[in-house]
Design an enzyme around this catalytic site. Structure first.
Site, PDB file in Angstrom:
ATOM      1  NE  ARG A  59       1.538  -4.250  11.472  1.00  8.66           N
ATOM      2  CZ  ARG A  59       2.493  -4.176  10.552  1.00  8.66           C
ATOM      3  NH1 ARG A  59       3.602  -4.874  10.683  1.00  8.66           N
ATOM      4  NH2 ARG A  59       2.340  -3.401   9.525  1.00  8.66           N
ATOM      5  NE  ARG A  67       6.647  -0.612  10.046  1.00  9.10           N
ATOM      6  CZ  ARG A  67       5.496  -0.415   9.407  1.00  9.10           C
ATOM      7  NH1 ARG A  67       5.489   0.130   8.211  1.00  9.10           N
ATOM      8  NH2 ARG A  67       4.370  -0.773   9.964  1.00  9.10           N
ATOM      9  CE  LYS A  87      -2.264  -0.483   3.876  1.00  6.72           C
ATOM     10  NZ  LYS A  87      -1.850  -1.781   4.386  1.00  6.72           N
TER      11      LYS A  87
HETATM   12  P1  AMP Z   1       0.747   0.999   8.629  1.00 11.45           P
HETATM   13  O1  AMP Z   1       2.036   1.658   8.340  1.00 11.45           O
HETATM   14  O2  AMP Z   1      -0.398   1.557   7.825  1.00 11.45           O
HETATM   15  O3  AMP Z   1       0.815  -0.509   8.544  1.00 11.45           O
HETATM   16  O4  AMP Z   1       0.383   1.336  10.155  1.00 11.45           O
HETATM   17  C1  AMP Z   1       1.261   0.962  11.204  1.00 11.45           C
HETATM   18  C2  AMP Z   1       0.496   0.952  12.523  1.00 11.45           C
HETATM   19  O5  AMP Z   1      -0.041   2.262  12.800  1.00 11.45           O
HETATM   20  C3  AMP Z   1      -0.708   0.034  12.565  1.00 11.45           C
HETATM   21  O6  AMP Z   1      -0.364  -1.315  12.853  1.00 11.45           O
HETATM   22  C4  AMP Z   1      -1.520   0.685  13.695  1.00 11.45           C
HETATM   23  O7  AMP Z   1      -0.962   0.402  14.972  1.00 11.45           O
HETATM   24  C5  AMP Z   1      -1.311   2.162  13.420  1.00 11.45           C
HETATM   25  N1  AMP Z   1      -2.341   2.664  12.467  1.00 11.45           N
HETATM   26  C6  AMP Z   1      -2.145   3.121  11.202  1.00 11.45           C
HETATM   27  N2  AMP Z   1      -3.302   3.492  10.634  1.00 11.45           N
HETATM   28  C7  AMP Z   1      -4.274   3.272  11.566  1.00 11.45           C
HETATM   29  C8  AMP Z   1      -5.683   3.432  11.577  1.00 11.45           C
HETATM   30  N3  AMP Z   1      -6.344   3.882  10.511  1.00 11.45           N
HETATM   31  N4  AMP Z   1      -6.348   3.105  12.715  1.00 11.45           N
HETATM   32  C9  AMP Z   1      -5.697   2.649  13.794  1.00 11.45           C
HETATM   33  N5  AMP Z   1      -4.376   2.433  13.838  1.00 11.45           N
HETATM   34  C10 AMP Z   1      -3.655   2.744  12.735  1.00 11.45           C
END
Ligand code: AMP
Length: 189
Positions: A144, A133, A13
């Site tokens: 996740r 990360r 993404k």
């Molecule tokens: P990502 O980089 O989009 O995978 O996001 C990393 C982490 O940020 C996720 O595993 C959540 O802990 C938090 N996070 C990101 N976007 C959201 C969202 N829309 N709602 C809640 N937590 C989020």
């Protein structure tokens, strides 16, 4: 153009959202990136978010929604955006609808990047090694993926009912996937 990019962790993404936003000339709005910037900057939002992120859990809706509302109200997001990693819960879907409606706007498309689970885990393990990360350890990755399946995958049904959902096969080269996304959006280069 107002686009939401969905898909499990590791679906690509972030990479695709950045490329596609560049082509469309709109900002790439990644909630994960905004949280990580806040964690790195040691802000109160970052301190709060880190607890959840490190456990592979979602940051509470109230915190996340307020942050997105603030970001989308900035001038550069007026003509459009590519949202990456938001909405992820039923409540966030409703909140995004409300935000757009109050501005007289609506989404143009919701793209779901589809990938095999084995491929996703392999990509995340690789990313853990490359980027270090703190939420890319194997048990957090599994958590996740579980949370995505429970809380976020069902949202695609809502967007399907609204006629907005387009599924895009997320495997292959970055260029191939971008081309499929642009085709799904009916954007010519
Ligand atoms: P990502 O980089 O989009 O995978 O996001 C990393 C982490 O940020 C996720 O595993 C959540 O802990 C938090 N996070 C990101 N976007 C959201 C969202 N829309 N709602 C809640 N937590 C989020």
């Amino acid at each position: 153009m107002r686009v939401v990019l969905m898909g499990p962790p590791g679906a690509g993404k972030g990479t695709q959202a950045q490329v596609v936003a560049g082509i469309l000339g709109v900002p790439h709005v990644s909630t994960g990136d905004i949280f990580r910037a806040n964690v790195a900057g040691g802000t109160p939002l970052g301190v709060e978010a880190k607890r959840y992120m490190d456990a592979g859990e979602y940051v509470p809706d109230g915190v996340t929604n307020a942050m997105v509302r603030d970001r989308l109200s900035q001038d550069d997001a007026r003509p459009g955006f590519v949202l990456d990693g938001y909405p992820r819960t039923v409540e966030q879907v409703a909140e995004l609808d409300a935000m757009l409606e109050s501005a007289g706007q609506r989404l143009d498309a919701v793209l779901e990047l589809t990938v095999d689970t084995d491929e996703v885990v392999a990509r995340l393990v690789k990313r853990a090694a490359e980027q270090g990360r703190s939420d890319d350890s194997e048990d957090v990755i599994r958590r996740r993926l579980e949370i995505y399946a429970e809380q976020t995958a069902p949202l695609t049904a809502t967007y399907h009912e609204q006629g907005l959902l387009r599924q895009v096969y997320g495997q292959g080269s970055v260029e191939d996937v971008t081309a499929r996304i642009l085709e799904a959006l009916d954007v010519k280069r």
